[in-house]
Design a protein around this motif. Structure first.
Motif, PDB file in Angstrom:
ATOM      1  N   ARG A 151      16.832  -1.539   2.339  1.00 39.44           N
ATOM      2  CA  ARG A 151      15.764  -0.840   3.066  1.00 39.44           C
ATOM      3  C   ARG A 151      14.664  -0.472   2.072  1.00 39.44           C
ATOM      4  O   ARG A 151      14.662  -0.926   0.941  1.00 39.44           O
ATOM      5  CB  ARG A 151      16.316   0.426   3.764  1.00 39.44           C
ATOM      6  N   ALA A 152      13.743   0.410   2.502  1.00 43.47           N
ATOM      7  CA  ALA A 152      12.577   0.723   1.663  1.00 43.47           C
ATOM      8  C   ALA A 152      12.962   1.568   0.449  1.00 43.47           C
ATOM      9  O   ALA A 152      14.130   1.922   0.261  1.00 43.47           O
ATOM     10  CB  ALA A 152      11.526   1.439   2.498  1.00 43.47           C
ATOM     11  N   GLY A 153      11.972   1.890  -0.355  1.00 48.13           N
ATOM     12  CA  GLY A 153      12.323   2.506  -1.619  1.00 48.13           C
ATOM     13  C   GLY A 153      11.449   3.656  -2.107  1.00 48.13           C
ATOM     14  O   GLY A 153      11.552   4.036  -3.269  1.00 48.13           O
ATOM     15  N   ILE A 154      10.584   4.199  -1.247  1.00 47.39           N
ATOM     16  CA  ILE A 154       9.679   5.252  -1.748  1.00 47.39           C
ATOM     17  C   ILE A 154      10.049   6.606  -1.147  1.00 47.39           C
ATOM     18  O   ILE A 154      10.135   6.757   0.070  1.00 47.39           O
ATOM     19  CB  ILE A 154       8.211   4.910  -1.393  1.00 47.39           C
TER      20      ILE A 154
ATOM     21  N   LEU B 151      10.309   6.078  -6.777  1.00 43.21           N
ATOM     22  CA  LEU B 151      10.854   4.815  -6.312  1.00 43.21           C
ATOM     23  C   LEU B 151      12.363   4.909  -6.477  1.00 43.21           C
ATOM     24  O   LEU B 151      12.873   4.994  -7.608  1.00 43.21           O
ATOM     25  CB  LEU B 151      10.299   3.652  -7.133  1.00 43.21           C
TER      26      LEU B 151
ATOM     27  N   TRP C 249       6.842  -8.835   8.000  1.00 43.10           N
ATOM     28  CA  TRP C 249       6.885  -8.983   6.530  1.00 43.10           C
ATOM     29  C   TRP C 249       8.024  -9.911   6.158  1.00 43.10           C
ATOM     30  O   TRP C 249       9.126  -9.819   6.725  1.00 43.10           O
ATOM     31  CB  TRP C 249       7.144  -7.644   5.846  1.00 43.10           C
TER      32      TRP C 249
ATOM     33  N   TYR D  57      -0.548  -2.839  -3.495  1.00 43.88           N
ATOM     34  CA  TYR D  57      -0.782  -3.173  -2.084  1.00 43.88           C
ATOM     35  C   TYR D  57      -2.002  -4.079  -2.062  1.00 43.88           C
ATOM     36  O   TYR D  57      -3.108  -3.627  -2.375  1.00 43.88           O
ATOM     37  CB  TYR D  57      -1.060  -1.909  -1.265  1.00 43.88           C
TER      38      TYR D  57
ATOM     39  N   GLN E  99       9.339  -2.633  -6.606  1.00 42.15           N
ATOM     40  CA  GLN E  99      10.308  -2.786  -7.694  1.00 42.15           C
ATOM     41  C   GLN E  99      11.654  -2.233  -7.282  1.00 42.15           C
ATOM     42  O   GLN E  99      11.762  -1.508  -6.305  1.00 42.15           O
ATOM     43  CB  GLN E  99       9.805  -1.997  -8.917  1.00 42.15           C
TER      44      GLN E  99
ATOM     45  N   PRO F 273       6.264  -0.703   8.207  1.00 41.20           N
ATOM     46  CA  PRO F 273       6.713  -0.330   6.862  1.00 41.20           C
ATOM     47  C   PRO F 273       5.599   0.004   5.861  1.00 41.20           C
ATOM     48  O   PRO F 273       5.885   0.620   4.826  1.00 41.20           O
ATOM     49  CB  PRO F 273       7.494  -1.555   6.387  1.00 41.20           C
TER      50      PRO F 273
ATOM     51  N   ALA G 292       5.770   3.181   3.732  1.00 40.58           N
ATOM     52  CA  ALA G 292       7.157   3.622   3.496  1.00 40.58           C
ATOM     53  C   ALA G 292       7.478   5.013   4.058  1.00 40.58           C
ATOM     54  O   ALA G 292       8.052   5.861   3.392  1.00 40.58           O
ATOM     55  CB  ALA G 292       7.464   3.586   1.994  1.00 40.58           C
TER      56      ALA G 292
ATOM     57  N   TYR H 119       0.357   9.548   1.479  1.00 40.88           N
ATOM     58  CA  TYR H 119       1.388   8.721   0.842  1.00 40.88           C
ATOM     59  C   TYR H 119       2.454   9.586   0.173  1.00 40.88           C
ATOM     60  O   TYR H 119       3.654   9.322   0.283  1.00 40.88           O
ATOM     61  CB  TYR H 119       0.732   7.797  -0.196  1.00 40.88           C
TER      62      TYR H 119
HETATM   63  C1  DHB Z   1       8.785  -0.468  -0.380  1.00 44.89           C
HETATM   64  C2  DHB Z   1       8.661  -0.643   0.987  1.00 44.89           C
HETATM   65  C3  DHB Z   1       7.517  -0.215   1.618  1.00 44.89           C
HETATM   66  O1  DHB Z   1       7.387  -0.364   2.948  1.00 44.89           O
HETATM   67  C4  DHB Z   1       6.491   0.392   0.911  1.00 44.89           C
HETATM   68  O2  DHB Z   1       5.366   0.781   1.569  1.00 44.89           O
HETATM   69  C5  DHB Z   1       6.627   0.569  -0.442  1.00 44.89           C
HETATM   70  C6  DHB Z   1       7.779   0.138  -1.083  1.00 44.89           C
HETATM   71  C7  DHB Z   1      10.023  -0.950  -1.074  1.00 44.89           C
HETATM   72  O3  DHB Z   1      10.895  -1.499  -0.405  1.00 44.89           O
HETATM   73  O4  DHB Z   1      10.094  -0.813  -2.298  1.00 44.89           O
END
Ligand code: DHB
Length: 394
Positions: free
Chosen positions: A49-52, A103, A189, A205, A217, A296, A299, A388
């Motif tokens: 899944r996402a990371g932020i 992150l 995506w 971005y 990352q 997404p 995040a 953000y």
């Molecule tokens: C990630 C996913 C996102 O949707 C985003 O905006 C930033 C980072 C991620 O998976 O690292």
């Protein structure tokens, strides 16, 4: 085997980050909960899944004693790069709003929470089946079969549906008592994990005439990246060469080159905005993806889920301590205020950065005008930075 009846104060459906975090906060306040989950612990831990994490999410994990691993194994990011017309523009969060993000992959958040609940003796039942929730006007009931085939009836004062975007609980609310808001987007995506070194200190971005790309990352040796694709894209038709050619034309240029490596995972992520309102039906409360989905870009998904349970916990804690329902009564409005801010932010980032199929020359030039108005103004950059990193909670 006869069905067994068990009781608890708060029944929680879903052992993702929302359900486990709520169960943890309740435990710390001396309130009992039982968590029912249909997936296995291993399956949830393996879902990319996402990371932020917003600073508020980091504080919640650390201050509530889940884990301080995010501070050690996570990476603090003081900003992002917005890249368009072949140039990168730094959005400096710490200078603009005095905040940062971390992150730290959602799978790590899940592992920290699952381990904390286990260490504290939490009642979390993975791999359940035949789940059925009912009786929201009085004491909610959840029927389920556990991983050993034993049937249960769980009775509780309240039920929390934290059971994800395909929520069983959400579908139990009669149509007349809720409103669903939907927005569909004409793209998705293509996400990859690659064994390569980091290409940049911060996330990039990128808006390009060939479509959006995001360079994120995971560690020094594994990176996460995405490019905008058609929702019907088939990952089988993309080998490494084709994937890297697509990233190169969207991101490389003016002296910047992505560091490439073998692609070790690839998937297509669906894209949509969704809100279920109100987030309460009698003694059923919805939290996280069960009540809302954001695209997404930005995040926000996990961060919104953690905010929901923080607000819901305050309501439940107040009720069990004082008998007052006032904070439970305001849960939906308080949670939805942030949900709609995040819906707007995710929609705005998405439409500003993606190539809209069929857009005319005016549409493309207007988009560049929008990006220029953001990066050339401190106020524009500060709006992005505040959203953000996460709005102050009320
Ligand atoms: C990630 C996913 C996102 O949707 C985003 O905006 C930033 C980072 C991620 O998976 O690292």
């Amino acid at each position: 085997m006869a069905r067994k009846t068990i009781t608890t104060q708060v029944a929680i459906m879903g052992a993702g980050p929302a359900g486990l975090m709520l169960s943890h906060l309740l435990y710390k306040a001396g309130i009992e909960s039982t968590v029912i989950e249909v997936r296995s612990r291993e399956e949830i831990a393996a879902t990319v899944r996402a990371g932020i994490l917003e600073h508020g999410s980091v504080n919640l994990l650390v201050d509530s004693g889940v884990s301080d691993r995010v501070l050690r194994d996570g990476d603090e990011h003081q900003g992002i790069e917005l890249r368009f017309n072949g140039e990168s523009h730094h959005i400096d969060f710490s200078d603009l709003v005095g905040e940062s993000v971390y992150l730290y992959a959602q799978t790590e958040v899940f592992k920290d929470l699952a381990e904390r609940r286990e260490l504290d003796g939490g009642d979390v039942r993975y791999s359940c089946s035949n789940t059925q929730a009912s009786e929201f006007a009085g004491r909610p009931v959840v029927q389920f079969t556990d991983s050993e085939g034993q049937e249960f009836e769980l009775q509780a004062d309240f039920l929390v549906g934290a059971d994800g975007s395909r929520s069983h609980c959400r579908f139990q609310v009669p149509e007349a008592d809720r409103k669903w808001y939907f927005h569909e987007y004409p793209f998705a995506w293509f996400g990859i994990l690659t064994e390569a070194p980091k290409s940049s200190k911060e996330l990039i971005y990128a808006n390009s005439e060939h479509g959006f790309a995001l360079i994120s990352q995971r560690s020094d040796d594994v990176q996460r990246m995405y490019f905008q694709c058609d929702p019907k894209e088939n990952v089988g038709e993309w080998d490494d060469d084709r994937i890297w050619a697509e990233f190169r034309r969207r991101v490389n240029g003016n002296g910047f080159e992505l560091k490439e490596g073998p692609v070790i995972d690839k998937m297509v992520l669906p894209f949509r905005s969704f809100v279920h309102a109100p987030m309460r039906h009698g003694n059923l409360f919805l939290a996280g993806d069960a009540a809302h989905t954001v695209p997404p870009t930005g995040a926000k998904g996990l961060n919104l889920a953690l905010n929901d349970v923080k607000v819901l916990f305050e309501g439940l804690d107040n009720y069990f301590k004082s008998g007052s329902t006032s904070l439970l009564d305001s849960y939906s409005d308080r949670a939805l205020e942030r949900v709609w801010k995040a819906q707007h932010f995710s929609y705005w980032m998405t439409t500003m950065l993606h190539h809209v199929p069929g857009a005319d020359e005016f549409g493309r030039a207007r988009q560049l005008g929008e990006l220029n108005s953001v990066i050339s103004s401190r106020h524009g950059r500060a709006y992005l930075a505040e959203a953000y990193t996460g709005w102050p909670s009320k």
